[in-house]
Design an enzyme around this catalytic site. Structure first.
Site, PDB file in Angstrom:
ATOM      1  N   SER A   1       0.941  -1.154  -0.072  1.00 58.08           N
ATOM      2  CA  SER A   1       0.080  -0.076  -0.069  1.00 58.08           C
ATOM      3  C   SER A   1       0.921   1.295  -0.128  1.00 58.08           C
ATOM      4  O   SER A   1       2.243   1.129   0.195  1.00 58.08           O
ATOM      5  CB  SER A   1      -1.001   0.023   1.192  1.00 58.08           C
ATOM      6  OG  SER A   1      -0.063   0.093   2.370  1.00 58.08           O
ATOM      7  N   TYR A   2       0.262   2.572  -0.153  1.00 59.49           N
ATOM      8  CA  TYR A   2       1.057   3.755  -0.166  1.00 59.49           C
ATOM      9  C   TYR A   2       2.035   3.904   0.957  1.00 59.49           C
ATOM     10  O   TYR A   2       1.893   3.657   2.006  1.00 59.49           O
ATOM     11  CB  TYR A   2      -0.054   4.725  -0.161  1.00 59.49           C
ATOM     12  CG  TYR A   2       0.770   6.087  -0.668  1.00 59.49           C
ATOM     13  CD1 TYR A   2       1.230   6.165  -1.852  1.00 59.49           C
ATOM     14  CD2 TYR A   2       0.669   7.251   0.340  1.00 59.49           C
ATOM     15  CE1 TYR A   2       1.746   7.552  -2.185  1.00 59.49           C
ATOM     16  CE2 TYR A   2       1.287   8.529  -0.043  1.00 59.49           C
ATOM     17  CZ  TYR A   2       1.709   8.399  -1.260  1.00 59.49           C
ATOM     18  OH  TYR A   2       2.541   9.714  -1.771  1.00 59.49           O
TER      19      TYR A   2
END
Length: 839
Positions: free
Chosen positions: A312-313
């Site tokens: 994820s980010y």
């Protein structure tokens, strides 16, 4: 459905087109990307001159403008071409403040060419997402919002503050100290509102180490033998004493006893908590401390893993999972990896533990693996970082580690000693993070209060207090986070900057040791104005910038107030610079005493000294002039030849035997003699019509790769002859072992490039029919076909592919000599030559 893909006009971004539905209507979609920031902030042209502008003007007078961040990418033109005639734009930039800022940069480029919305119709949408997975993307598309103007403004404010403050201090410091000292070994003495406090932390630790005075202390160590073969080492309850005689007294008292008595036995179940969910700062700390990766490198790898959809980010301050986060779904993805399949399947069947409640910064969920991967897929550092992120995630949903701690208290005479043992009862998360596991210890003997054990030995150990070590990157990241210096995104950049500027060096164990220059700068700031280096003022500015992002502070007021404070500090710093200069004098040598004699000055005809330390330069101590030189190569005298314009001896710059080299006049390099020349040009770009070293006499033809470059003969390269582009790094090797290579006044009829006269030795001539001389075009002549090879660039060029005519109009033409390749008549004397340039 069907999708077509093509490269955009800038060659860097792809455009994918397809048909689908958008807000209940059929629509044609175009999907493309940008490469980071589209625009960058800079001063307008005339304020970029270090020589003509007083740095104090940069705080308020100097106007700024947005320029394209990378002009070669022509990103604005590309966005306008693709955006022309579109009705709506959906922004899928990173969901952080920088991403919001890029949203508005994109909008500034495309809104003028898009179709105007009718009435109150919306045309601008913002997608909010944290990972590149089907679920997240679809969810974002179904809940489109609007870009956040306040967050974008906070980035604009930070950019302008860093530009104005950083440039003013950097220009003043660099010019002042590089004009006085020769061995600073840094091409730029930079100041940054975040960079300087970061350096301050490193120097503060250095000062503690230097001022540390070791003290001697004594420890009483006792060993008891519960059974014949085994011995148990006991820890003294007093820990240590700093007086030798007192320590000897305790030793004498305890030696009178032959047995140690058990005073108490206590057992306690203890818990080692599983880790909080992973945020950026913790990931960078672990990457540096455990994986040996610098923060900048770790961040680049994390970004790559994110864009490929593996995690994820990676920029988040949050350590708390939202209630609706699909933890089980992420865990199932990892069920088949041989490294942790057993642990994952056990968790899925027995039920996961909800992660600990962490801090919710309201930005992105913690860093989480989003799909399975193998070492073969990611390779090297990519896999090592992915493996850590995955193990950390599995650990957050595992059980805590539980162990039984047994403490036995002994008395030997009046003195008390303790022994502690730990036995793991439930390993919990330490199975997946074995480096956190409880170390295996020798088991303690079974005993009760009142038991007696024979004493094996009692002795006095003499030890010394030790100084702290230099800061590791991991410790520095912790300090920066604690004091609010930089953001999770910019912390790696600031640490990288102080390394690049030669303020600190990275030692073994990724410890940061300040250099002489770093130490003197920080001590100088402390002497003049401690707030320039202390974290307090920057921390306060960061809080103000956050208030802009939340819409609670006015952008212009924050900017004006902060610049006013730093402008006053700057004027005080300039007035008090002598204080820092005193410290510099002690550590560094003046220019006149640095370097070694190399070439003669054209003004006084005395030798100038070549200073090798960064930035390399020539200094004439008689005229007190300094001449900058090209960097990252070697400089030597060029055959004692002189420039026909100013009588300075020429020097030869070379990037090595495989690279390119060219002569230059130190004076012309710093003071361009002709209008069409810029500062920093060597003889290979000089437009002097008759000088034997100039572009006019040695230029052959247009570069085979870049737009503006000309391939120039390197007349020093024989017998391994070559020509090199005077703009890019293309090098063409040709005519090896030739005796002589000259550029002819004639030009090629096909491509307008200059013809080359080549003389070979009779024994080594590759020419047909034992000829030793030939004149022809490097690009078109079939005799030269096998004698030319291109280096340094992946090249597709019509050179020698039977396509001689293809290069028409691409020869050197006007780029080699003013007025085309017609051979000009040589002027009669030097004055006539000078007149010829200025006409």
């Amino acid at each position: 459905g069907n999708m077509s893909s093509r490269k955009g006009l800038n060659g860097a971004c792809s455009v994918h087109e397809y048909t689908g539905s958008f807000i209940g209507q059929s629509a044609h979609f175009k999907m493309t990307s940008v490469c980071g920031h589209v625009m960058t902030l800079d001063f307008i042209g005339k304020y970029n001159s270090w020589d003509k502008v007083d740095p104090a003007e940069l705080f308020s007078k100097a106007p700024t403008e947005k320029k394209e961040a990378n002009p070669k990418l022509t990103m604005v033109k590309f966005l306008q071409v693709e955006g022309r005639g579109c009705d709506c734009i959906v922004l899928w930039l990173d969901c952080d403040k920088e991403g919001e800022n890029i949203c508005f940069e994109v909008l500034d480029a495309v809104l003028p060419v898009m179709n105007k919305p009718r009435g109150t119709e919306r045309s601008i949408y913002r997608a909010k997402f944290s990972s590149i997975t089907d679920t997240d993307i679809c969810n974002a598309m179904n809940h489109l919002g609007e870009p956040n103007r306040n967050e974008a403004l906070s980035v604009d404010a930070r950019q302008e503050l860093d530009l104005r403050i950083g440039c003013a201090f950097t220009r003043f410091q660099t010019k002042y100290f590089q004009g006085k000292y020769g061995n600073l070994d840094s091409s730029l003495i930079s100041f940054g509102p975040c960079q300087t406090p970061t350096l301050g932390f490193c120097v503060e630790r250095h000062d503690k180490i230097q001022s540390f005075k070791p003290e001697t202390y004594w420890v009483l160590q006792a060993k008891v033998n519960p059974e014949k073969e085994s011995s148990l080492t006991l820890d003294w309850d007093r820990v240590r004493v700093f007086d030798r005689e007192v320590a000897q007294m305790f030793l004498n008292i305890t030696k009178m006893s032959k047995e140690a008595r058990v005073e108490s036995v206590s057992k306690k179940e203890k818990v080692k908590q599983r880790p909080l969910a992973l945020n950026t700062v913790e990931m960078l700390r672990v990457a540096s401390a455990a994986l040996g990766m610098g923060p900048q490198h770790a961040m680049q790898i994390a970004e790559r893993l994110y864009t490929q959809g593996y995690i994820s980010y990676p920029r988040t301050e949050t350590t708390h999972y939202p209630e609706n986060f699909d933890l089980k779904g992420c865990l199932r993805q990892q069920a088949n990896n041989p490294y942790w399949a057993e642990t994952v399947n056990a968790l899925l069947s027995e039920g996961i533990n909800h992660p600990r409640k962490g801090h919710d910064a309201g930005d992105h969920p913690p860093i989480t693996p989003m799909r399975a991967a193998t070492e073969a897929e990611l390779g090297g550092d990519g896999w090592r970082l992915y493996e850590y992120i995955t193990r950390h995630f599995i650990a957050t949903v595992s059980a805590d580690c539980k162990y039984l701690q047994t403490t036995i208290a002994f008395s030997i005479g009046p003195e008390r000693f303790t022994c502690v043992g730990k036995v793991v009862t439930s390993p919990g998360f330490t199975e997946i993070m074995p480096w956190h596991s409880i170390p295996l210890e020798e088991s303690l003997p079974r005993c009760e209060k009142g038991d007696l054990f024979p004493i094996g030995e009692i002795k006095l150990l003499e030890k010394q207090t030790s100084p702290p070590d230099y800061l590791t990157e991991a410790e520095l990241i912790t300090l920066m986070e604690k004091h609010g210096i930089g953001t999770d995104a910019s912390i790696p950049v600031h640490i990288n900057n102080i390394c690049q500027r030669n303020y600190v060096t990275v030692e073994s164990g990724r410890r940061l040791k300040p250099t002489n220059l770093g130490i003197v700068l920080v001590h100088g700031y402390y002497k003049i104005d401690a707030e320039l280096v202390l974290p307090t003022i920057r921390s306060a500015v960061e809080k103000q910038l956050n208030l802009i992002a939340l819409g609670k502070a006015n952008y212009h007021q924050v900017l004006e107030h902060t610049l006013d404070i730093f402008k006053r500090k700057f004027h005080y710093f300039v007035d008090s610079i002598a204080g820092m200069d005193e410290l510099m004098e002690v550590s560094f040598s003046p220019l006149a005493a640095t370097g070694k004699p190399l070439s003669r000055c054209g003004k006084c005809h005395r030798f100038m000294k070549y200073i090798q330390a960064k930035p390399s330069r020539l200094h004439c101590s008689h005229c007190d002039d300094t001449y900058s030189l090209p960097q990252n190569g070697t400089i030597k005298l060029y055959k004692e030849l002189r420039c026909p314009l100013d009588d300075f001896e020429l020097v030869l710059w070379s990037s090595g035997s495989r690279g390119k080299s060219y002569p230059l006049c130190p004076y012309c390099y710093n003071h361009p003699p002709f209008r069409d020349m810029k500062k920093g040009m060597g003889c290979n770009e000089c437009t002097h019509p008759t000088c034997q070293h100039s572009l006019s006499m040695l230029g052959i033809g247009q570069c085979v790769e870049c737009e503006n470059g000309v391939l120039v003969l390197d007349s020093t390269s024989g017998p391994k002859w070559k020509m090199a582009c005077n703009k890019c790094n293309v090098v063409v090797h040709f005519f090896e072992n030739a005796h002589k290579v000259r550029v002819s006044p004639e030009t090629c009829d096909l491509c307008e490039a200059g013809l080359v006269d080549v003389d070979f030795n009779k024994a080594k001539s590759p020419l047909p029919g034992d000829e030793t001389q030939h004149s022809g075009c490097v690009f078109c002549d079939p005799v030269f076909q096998d004698l030319v090879e291109l280096k340094h660039a992946a090249m597709r060029h019509p050179m020698h592919r039977g396509g001689q005519g293809k290069r028409q109009g691409r020869g050197r033409g006007k780029s080699r000599r003013p007025g085309g390749r017609v051979n000009p008549k040589k002027p009669k004397d030097k004055m006539a030559a000078l007149a010829a340039y200025f006409v």
